[in-house]
Design an enzyme around this catalytic site. Structure first.
Site, PDB file in Angstrom:
ATOM      1  N   ASP A 144       0.873  -1.181   0.000  1.00 53.93           N
ATOM      2  CA  ASP A 144       0.000   0.000   0.000  1.00 53.93           C
ATOM      3  C   ASP A 144       0.903   1.221   0.000  1.00 53.93           C
ATOM      4  O   ASP A 144       1.711   1.389   0.914  1.00 53.93           O
ATOM      5  CB  ASP A 144      -0.886   0.025   1.250  1.00 53.93           C
ATOM      6  CG  ASP A 144      -1.926  -1.087   1.223  1.00 53.93           C
ATOM      7  OD1 ASP A 144      -2.225  -1.599   0.137  1.00 53.93           O
ATOM      8  OD2 ASP A 144      -2.432  -1.452   2.302  1.00 53.93           O
ATOM      9  N   ASP A 186     -13.926  -5.846  -1.130  1.00 53.90           N
ATOM     10  CA  ASP A 186     -13.853  -5.858   0.328  1.00 53.90           C
ATOM     11  C   ASP A 186     -15.188  -6.383   0.840  1.00 53.90           C
ATOM     12  O   ASP A 186     -16.242  -5.798   0.557  1.00 53.90           O
ATOM     13  CB  ASP A 186     -13.609  -4.442   0.864  1.00 53.90           C
ATOM     14  CG  ASP A 186     -12.258  -3.898   0.413  1.00 53.90           C
ATOM     15  OD1 ASP A 186     -11.311  -4.694   0.331  1.00 53.90           O
ATOM     16  OD2 ASP A 186     -12.169  -2.694   0.128  1.00 53.90           O
TER      17      ASP A 186
END
Lengths: 251, 210
Positions: free
Chosen positions: A11, A130
């Site tokens: 990330d 997600d």
């Protein structure tokens, strides 16, 4: 024989690799280019870069980093984060990405996946989702896991694949950052519905978690971030361990 | 110089970068003069066969490629670029390829006995066939830096068939997937050497020394 894949996820914000726990409390780890080199040498099968920046300036920094990585690391690179349009696909593909992962962008614009698959091929389009249990159902979340879309995640997966997504990343919000193992129940439910490679994400805490994950032949890859970044697990050790346990690995 | 044929199919960034990383001069081009001037040619490609074959024809380079390879210039087709070297493809209809390697391109799915996923995506090991070795048991020059069992990265839904005479290495995916093929100076890899880590770089280096 085809191998199972081990994929570290980086990330990136403001030019640095960060990792959240349950998507909050982000800590700085290191330079993305250095980490990409390290993972390539350690035997990572693929790298995923998530751009978690917001501003245009930072986005430029991200694509510069991606270009630098792609010029010296020759394994598949997937890029996600902030992919909302075909122009976004184009921007990261030109910088050396092989696959582009869409998440919220596909929810906002349901024409994005079909258009991208038509233009760049299914193999280029990764649907990242997600997912969280709400009242016993798997629900699709948006905005980095903060917002329940009200969409059934299993239906979403099926529709995404029909529309041209060539791979799925299934990130369980319920197990993310908890390090008690992947969300096998959720992954099996998704695997029942689609026939494209499934990359499991969220929950890896130890090497046994990966062994358990790969007991289901329909799961193709395991993705993790912090346990690799903080060297709690070395990828080389993990792959040797899995191979000793009868799981096909590239070593 | 290695000419990478740029005919609007796929992303050539990694291929060009990997050659540069190896110190090999290369040029993305759709110009006849460049292909004639090059020492070697790479034909890349991803996507659908018919579309790519048509785009390649539109460049007007097909005859040049055939002339240059007939004169012995090494040509490497990668992924769909490899498939285009064959006689024909049965991908959604029947389409003519360049006919530089005997055999045809067929869908993987109907030939599978196990419920495996298609596309065949990921790392698979290469097994050298007996055709990889000459009578003196020396390995084919394309594989001279490779090891039997090296892992390489594939992404494809169709594969070459009836080409055993020209197959140097295969990967198992319920069926035998021809991974590396050669017919004289015409070579091909179904996998992506530019995405196959050090094993892929080794093969690109070997190609540059043919």
């Amino acid at each position: 024989m085809i191998t199972k894949r081990i994929i570290p996820c980086l990330d990136v914000r403001n030019g640095r690799v960060v990792k959240g726990v349950n998507f909050e409390g982000i800590q700085d780890v290191a330079s993305p280019v250095e980490m990409a080199r390290f993972y390539n040498e350690s035997g990572a099968d693929e790298l995923v870069f998530y751009d978690i920046t917001a501003s245009v300036e930072e986005r430029k920094l991200f694509t510069d980093i991606l270009t630098e990585v792609a010029q010296e690391i020759f394994i598949p690179l997937t890029v996600g984060g902030g992919i909302n349009t075909l122009e976004d696909f184009d921007r990261v593909l030109k910088c050396g990405a092989d696959k582009v992962s869409v998440n919220s962008g596909a929810i906002r614009d349901q024409g994005l996946i079909p258009a991208a698959a038509k233009k760049y091929g299914d193999q280029c389009v990764v649907l990242s989702m997600d997912v969280k249990r709400v009242d016993g159902r798997f629900m699709l979340f948006a905005r980095g896991g903060r917002e329940n879309t009200g969409i059934d995640a299993l239906e979403w997966a099926e529709r995404g694949v029909k529309n041209g997504a060539g791979e799925l990343v299934v990130n369980s919000i319920d197990t993310d950052g908890v390090k008690k193992g992947f969300d096998i129940e959720m992954l099996k439910a998704v695997a029942d519905r689609v026939n494209v490679p499934i990359i499991a994400s969220g929950g890896a805490g130890c090497m046994e978690d990966f062994r358990e994950l790969f007991q289901d032949p329909r799961i193709d890859a395991g993705l993790a971030a912090s346990i690799f970044h903080f060297k709690e697990i070395q990828i080389g050790d993990l792959k040797r361990y899995l191979r000793e346990n009868g799981i096909e690995m590239r070593i | 110089m290695i000419a990478i044929i740029d005919y609007g199919v796929g992303n050539l960034f990694s291929l060009s970068s990997s050659l540069r990383y190896l110190g090999l001069e290369n040029k993305l081009t759709n110009k006849r003069e460049d292909i004639q001037a090059a020492d070697r040619i790479i034909l890349p490609g991803v996507g659908a066969f018919a579309d790519a074959a048509e785009k390649l024809r539109q460049t007007g380079l097909v005859d040049t490629i055939k002339e240059e390879t007939a004169a012995g210039k090494p040509l490497l087709g990668i992924c769909l670029g490899m498939q285009l070297l064959f006689e024909k493809s049965l991908e959604y209809g029947e389409h003519q390829g360049l006919g530089l390697i005997p055999g045809e391109i067929c869908p993987i799915q109907p030939d599978l006995r196990q419920p495996l996923k298609v596309p065949h995506i990921g790392w698979n090991s290469l097994r050298f066939t007996e055709k990889a070795y000459d009578e003196g048991k020396r390995v084919h020059p394309l594989l001279k830096y490779s090891r039997n069992g090296d892992y390489v990265y594939y992404v494809h839904s169709f594969y070459a068939k009836n080409c055993g005479e020209n197959t140097l290495a295969v990967s198992e995916y319920d069926v035998e997937i021809p991974g590396a093929v050669a017919n004289g100076s015409v070579l091909g890899t179904q996998f992506h050497p530019e995405k196959s880590g050090s094993a892929g770089l080794a093969m690109l280096k070997a190609f540059s020394e043919l």
